[in-house]
Design a protein around this motif. Structure first.
Motif, PDB file in Angstrom:
ATOM      1  N   ALA A 221       0.843  -1.186   0.000  1.00  0.00           N
ATOM      2  CA  ALA A 221       0.000   0.000   0.000  1.00  0.00           C
ATOM      3  C   ALA A 221       0.882   1.241   0.000  1.00  0.00           C
ATOM      4  O   ALA A 221       2.023   1.194   0.486  1.00  0.00           O
ATOM      5  N   PRO A 222       0.376   2.344  -0.513  1.00  0.00           N
ATOM      6  CA  PRO A 222       1.145   3.593  -0.466  1.00  0.00           C
ATOM      7  C   PRO A 222       1.159   4.160   0.950  1.00  0.00           C
ATOM      8  O   PRO A 222       0.295   3.826   1.768  1.00  0.00           O
ATOM      9  N   PRO A 223       2.116   5.043   1.251  1.00  0.00           N
ATOM     10  CA  PRO A 223       2.234   5.605   2.604  1.00  0.00           C
ATOM     11  C   PRO A 223       1.215   6.716   2.867  1.00  0.00           C
ATOM     12  O   PRO A 223       1.569   7.892   2.997  1.00  0.00           O
ATOM     13  N   LEU A 224      -0.037   6.336   2.957  1.00  0.00           N
ATOM     14  CA  LEU A 224      -1.137   7.251   3.259  1.00  0.00           C
ATOM     15  C   LEU A 224      -1.631   6.984   4.671  1.00  0.00           C
ATOM     16  O   LEU A 224      -1.356   5.930   5.237  1.00  0.00           O
ATOM     17  N   PRO A 225      -2.385   7.918   5.263  1.00  0.00           N
ATOM     18  CA  PRO A 225      -2.972   7.634   6.579  1.00  0.00           C
ATOM     19  C   PRO A 225      -3.803   6.356   6.538  1.00  0.00           C
ATOM     20  O   PRO A 225      -4.588   6.138   5.607  1.00  0.00           O
ATOM     21  N   LYS A 226      -3.640   5.511   7.539  1.00  0.00           N
ATOM     22  CA  LYS A 226      -4.311   4.210   7.527  1.00  0.00           C
ATOM     23  C   LYS A 226      -5.828   4.347   7.441  1.00  0.00           C
ATOM     24  O   LYS A 226      -6.489   3.533   6.784  1.00  0.00           O
ATOM     25  N   ASN A 227      -6.385   5.351   8.108  1.00  0.00           N
ATOM     26  CA  ASN A 227      -7.846   5.475   8.099  1.00  0.00           C
ATOM     27  C   ASN A 227      -8.392   5.922   6.754  1.00  0.00           C
ATOM     28  O   ASN A 227      -9.607   5.946   6.558  1.00  0.00           O
ATOM     29  N   GLY A 228      -7.506   6.248   5.818  1.00  0.00           N
ATOM     30  CA  GLY A 228      -7.950   6.614   4.477  1.00  0.00           C
ATOM     31  C   GLY A 228      -7.694   5.543   3.437  1.00  0.00           C
ATOM     32  O   GLY A 228      -8.100   5.687   2.285  1.00  0.00           O
ATOM     33  N   LEU A 229      -7.034   4.457   3.833  1.00  0.00           N
ATOM     34  CA  LEU A 229      -6.718   3.403   2.876  1.00  0.00           C
ATOM     35  C   LEU A 229      -7.925   2.508   2.609  1.00  0.00           C
ATOM     36  O   LEU A 229      -8.616   2.089   3.533  1.00  0.00           O
TER      37      LEU A 229
END
Length: 282
Positions: free
Chosen positions: A203-211
Motif C-alpha cells: 500500500a502507499p504511505p497514506l494515513p491508515k484510516n484513508g486506505l
C-alpha cells in the motif's frame, strides 16, 4: 511456499481467461471469485475451466469469498449454509478446490466483543461442519477496517484457535494485517498448520484510516507495509502454503492483463528474495 494469483487482481477477466493468463505468467495456483465460478456453471463452462487447470498444471487454491456471515440473521445465515453446500458439491469438486474463504460482518450497531466472538465462533463451526461433509476447509479472513467485527489477527486467532478444528484455519492478508496494527510476534506464535492461505500486497504511505482496497499495489511497490518482517514471522510458523497476490486496484484492471500478471509475479518473487524466504516446489 507456492505462488498464486487472486482473481480480484484481474477482475474484468472471465474465469477461464484469468486462469490462462495466470498460467502464462508462471503462477502455480489461482484463487477464483465465487460469482465467476457460478457463471461458469450457469454457462456450462465449469468442465472447461477444470480442463484449463489440468492442462496448465494450475491448482485451484480457493474460492473468494463468503462475506458478512458472522452477524447476519439466522434466516440469512441458513441460506449461506445452503450456498456453502452448493459450492462444495457442484463447483469445488469439479475444479479441485477444497478451500472457501469466509469474511466476518461489519459492525452496524454496537455489540459487546464477547458476543461478537461467541457468535462468530458458532457460525464458523457450522460452516466447517458443512464444508467437512465434502472434504472442504474454511479459511477465516479478518479485515483490518475499524468497522469490521473481527479486525485484528489476535481476535481472529482467539476465535479459530479456540475452536481447534482441523478444517478451519486463518487467511491472512498483508493489507489487513497492516491496517490492524497486528504484530509480527503475534503471527510468529500461530502454528503454520492453522494458516490456510496468505494474501500478499502493498500500500502507499497514506494515513491508515484513508486506505481502501483500491489502494493496494504490487508487493514491494508501495512502501507502507513491511513485507520482510511479515514474511520472516510467517516463516517462524512453519507455514509452507500459497502466497497469493490479491489486488483490487482499478488502475491495474485497465492495463494489459498479461503484463499485470507478469508484474504481480516478478514483484512477489522480488519481495521473497529480499526477505531471504525460500519457497518449495510442487
Amino acid at each position: 511456499m507456492f505462488l498464486g494469483l487472486n482473481e480480484a487482481t484481474l477482475l474484468p477477466l472471465d474465469a477461464l481467461t484469468f486462469a490462462e493468463v495466470a498460467a502464462t505468467a508462471g503462477f502455480e495456483g489461482v484463487e477464483f471469485r465465487i460469482e465467476r465460478t457460478e457463471e461458469c456453471l450457469r454457462r456450462g463452462k465449469l468442465e472447461d475451466l477444470a480442463g484449463v487447470l489440468r492442462s496448465r498444471k494450475l491448482s485451484a487454491v480457493s474460492l473468494n469469498a463468503l462475506e458478512d456471515f458472522s452477524l447476519v440473521s439466522a434466516q440469512r445465515f441458513g441460506r449461506m449454509l445452503e450456498k456453502v453446500e452448493f459450492l462444495f458439491s457442484k463447483v469445488c469438486g469439479e475444479i479441485g478446490c477444497d478451500l472457501l474463504v469466509a469474511v466476518p460482518s461489519l459492525l452496524r450497531t454496537g455489540k459487546a466483543q464477547a458476543l461478537v466472538i461467541e457468535k462468530t465462533r458458532k457460525r464458523l463451526e457450522e460452516l466447517s461442519r458443512v464444508a467437512g461433509e465434502y472434504g472442504g476447509r474454511i479459511g477465516f479472513e479478518f479485515l483490518g477496517f475499524r468497522e469490521c467485527s473481527v479486525n485484528t489477527l489476535e481476535k481472529a486467532w482467539e476465535i479459530v484457535g479456540g475452536l481447534n478444528l482441523e478444517n478451519l484455519g486463518l487467511v491472512i492478508d498483508t493489507f489487513h494485517f497492516y491496517l490492524s496494527d497486528s504484530a509480527p510476534e503475534t503471527l510468529a506464535r500461530i502454528p503454520g498448520r492453522s494458516i490456510f492461505l496468505i494474501h500478499v500486497n502493498d500500500a502507499p504511505p497514506l494515513p491508515k484510516n484513508g486506505l481502501k482496497d483500491a489502494h493496494r499495489v504490487f508487493p514491494g511497490r508501495g512502501g507502507a507495509i513491511s513485507l520482510g518482517s511479515f514474511l520472516r514471522a510467517l516463516r517462524e510458523t512453519g507455514y509452507d502454503g500459497y502466497l497469493s497476490v490479491e489486488l483490487f486496484n482499478e488502475e491495474y484492471w485497465k492495463r494489459d492483463p498479461e503484463r499485470v500478471a507478469a508484474e504481480a509475479l516478478s514483484s512477489l518473487k522480488s519481495v521473497l528474495g529480499s526477505s531471504g524466504i525460500f519457497r518449495g516446489q510442487r
